[in-house]
Design an enzyme around this catalytic site. Sequence first.
Site, short mmCIF file in Angstrom:
data_model
loop_
_atom_site.label_atom_id
_atom_site.label_comp_id
_atom_site.label_asym_id
_atom_site.label_seq_id
_atom_site.Cartn_x
_atom_site.Cartn_y
_atom_site.Cartn_z
N GLY A 244 0.83 -1.20 0.00
CA GLY A 244 0.00 0.00 0.00
C GLY A 244 0.85 1.24 0.00
CB SER A 245 -0.07 4.74 0.65
OG SER A 245 -0.70 4.51 1.90
CB VAL A 248 -1.25 2.97 5.16
CG1 VAL A 248 -1.91 1.87 5.99
CG2 VAL A 248 -2.27 4.05 4.86
N GLY A 249 1.91 2.22 5.23
CA GLY A 249 2.95 1.21 5.41
C GLY A 249 3.86 1.54 6.58
CD GLU A 266 6.92 -5.76 -2.06
OE1 GLU A 266 7.17 -4.88 -2.93
OE2 GLU A 266 7.67 -6.72 -1.85
CB CYS A 300 3.60 -0.06 -6.95
SG CYS A 300 3.80 -1.72 -7.58
P1 NAD Z 1 -3.51 2.26 0.99
O1 NAD Z 1 -2.26 2.46 1.78
O2 NAD Z 1 -4.56 3.29 1.09
O3 NAD Z 1 -4.21 0.87 1.44
C1 NAD Z 1 -3.52 -0.35 1.38
C2 NAD Z 1 -4.14 -1.34 2.35
O4 NAD Z 1 -3.89 -0.90 3.68
C3 NAD Z 1 -5.66 -1.46 2.22
O5 NAD Z 1 -6.04 -2.82 2.35
C4 NAD Z 1 -6.15 -0.67 3.42
O6 NAD Z 1 -7.42 -1.06 3.89
C5 NAD Z 1 -5.08 -1.00 4.44
N1 NAD Z 1 -5.00 -0.10 5.59
C6 NAD Z 1 -5.39 1.19 5.67
N2 NAD Z 1 -5.16 1.67 6.92
C7 NAD Z 1 -4.61 0.67 7.63
C8 NAD Z 1 -4.13 0.54 8.98
N3 NAD Z 1 -4.20 1.55 9.84
N4 NAD Z 1 -3.61 -0.63 9.35
C9 NAD Z 1 -3.52 -1.67 8.48
N5 NAD Z 1 -3.96 -1.62 7.21
C10 NAD Z 1 -4.49 -0.46 6.78
O7 NAD Z 1 -3.06 2.02 -0.52
P2 NAD Z 1 -3.96 1.91 -1.84
O8 NAD Z 1 -4.48 3.26 -2.19
O9 NAD Z 1 -4.91 0.77 -1.75
O10 NAD Z 1 -2.85 1.48 -2.92
C11 NAD Z 1 -2.02 2.35 -3.59
C12 NAD Z 1 -0.63 2.39 -3.00
O11 NAD Z 1 -0.09 1.07 -2.92
C13 NAD Z 1 0.33 3.17 -3.86
O12 NAD Z 1 1.16 3.95 -3.03
C14 NAD Z 1 1.12 2.08 -4.56
O13 NAD Z 1 2.40 2.50 -5.02
C15 NAD Z 1 1.21 1.05 -3.49
N6 NAD Z 1 1.49 -0.28 -4.04
C16 NAD Z 1 2.75 -0.79 -3.88
C17 NAD Z 1 3.07 -2.02 -4.45
C18 NAD Z 1 4.45 -2.60 -4.31
O14 NAD Z 1 4.61 -3.78 -4.58
N7 NAD Z 1 5.47 -1.84 -3.92
C19 NAD Z 1 2.09 -2.75 -5.15
C20 NAD Z 1 0.82 -2.20 -5.28
C21 NAD Z 1 0.54 -0.96 -4.71
#
Ligand code: NAD
Length: 510
Positions: A244-245, A248-249, A266, A300
Amino acid sequence: MKSLLEKLSLTDVNPGACTGPDGWITDPAGAKLVSRNPATGQPIAAVIQATPAAYERVVQRAVERFQTWRTVPAPKRGQLVRDLGQALRELKEPLGELVTLEMGKIKVEGWGEVQEMVDICDFAVGLSRQLYGVTTHSERPAHRMYEQWHPLGVIGIITAFNFPTAVWSWNAAIAAVCGDTMVWKPSERAPLCAVAVQHITNRVCAEFQPGGLDGLFNLVIGPGATVGERMINDPRLPLVSFTGSVSVGRRAAEAVARRLGRAILELGGNNAILVTEDANLDLAVRAIVFGAVGTAGQRCTTTRRIIVHRSVAADLTARLVRAYRQVRIGDPMRDGVLMGPLVSEEAVARMLAALETIRAEGGEVLIGGRRLPELGPCFVEPTIVRMPRQTPIVCEETFAPILYLIEYETLDQAIAMHSAVPQGLSSAIFTTRLDTAERFLSATGSDCGMANVNVGTSGAEIGLGFGGEKDTGGGRESGSDVWKAYMRRQSNVVNWSPDLPLAQGIEFSG
Ligand code: NAD
């Protein structure tokens, strides 16, 4: 649409938690989540989200199943993953189309995503006979020393919206052959894809073993702030694989570290392609357009920055603008369309806000930059922007089809600019010179987890480790020796002598 949903066992309202075959949980207290088609804004179907009680049941079942799954021989575990790959092959078409319907990437990309699931299953089947440990020589006579790899436990998998099925499979296929069980929390933006995949794993598990092997593949759909938080703070999950972002990561990494768990991170990318003065521009243009426009700029690994040598900048720019004019935007289900919608209206608003900042920082929009309400609520034009230099907005990941063009004069300058962003996922150079290519791949070249020559930044195969450095989080998923993250390493020493010699020659007797 109805027949597509039926092929994948989806109904109008679906349970959002599951522990395997016959393990669907619909908690009446669970909130309803309606999934919408981003191309039209219309509802597709709904899911009843997991409550704390449902979460508890799911994790408990995963913990119990781990006790037996870890004792199944790894090649036998591989047979289950082979069956899963076969089931995915058979459902590639509808599952890929569901990805398109729910998330908005075009059909060929949806099918490609499912193909990636098939590929990682194939890889994992072979891996199930290759979970090698090392042996080495002991300094003590008649002693044997070796390392072996044991299953780790219940793996938490939290995924992003943009690869709503493939990222799960990168984790799940590997974790399953490693002897782990798992709990998946997908993005709230793509819950139906997860329910469809869970139905597939349920069928495969039911056929694999009498009694159905429940508790191996598990699902909990719910908000990040509740279900996600539970997972990252749950000591029963020794490893959390988070996609994810960055923001949040970072929060997930802190929570997992606090309880001394492990995390695979990731996170976001800000991927650049360097185009040198000797580059084959035909190749470069094709790679850039696929990398920048594919998935409407929501990968990503999307190409976000072009760092181009001054001498070819005008030519490359003209070619890119011409290519962008040809991009057909529209319903991602239709043949010939190259770009579908963004995932949500909020994503559109974020793109438009970024464009305001871009203009304020001296950027010049060469093509695109508008939303397209006549096509639907989430459609935008793919956009190329010429930047005077790498300003602060360029250093951010705006998850939309905005491509920055920046010129350079020397290779050192280009590489420095390339690395001067917080993220470090994917990178590429287009050059016909061997020394330039090797410099880019050297220790003083790209600082990313992935670096390519005459291949764009997006569209990775599953064979290598996938992931990136710096703010991208340092995690690796998918191929190579990534499986080691899903197992625990044990170092063993066996003494088969009648004596008890101590290491380092220590004598310990009175
Ligand atoms: P996001 O961070 O908004 O959400 C990702 C996940 O995290 C979702 O399932 C969400 O419900 C969960 N989440 C949210 N808050 C949380 C918390 N407090 N605790 C635990 N989990 C929580 O990201 P998004 O908008 O779904 O995806 C886009 C982002 O993901 C972009 O930044 C993209 O670059 C990244 N991404 C990275 C890769 C990689 O392999 N590096 C692959 C795909 C996407």
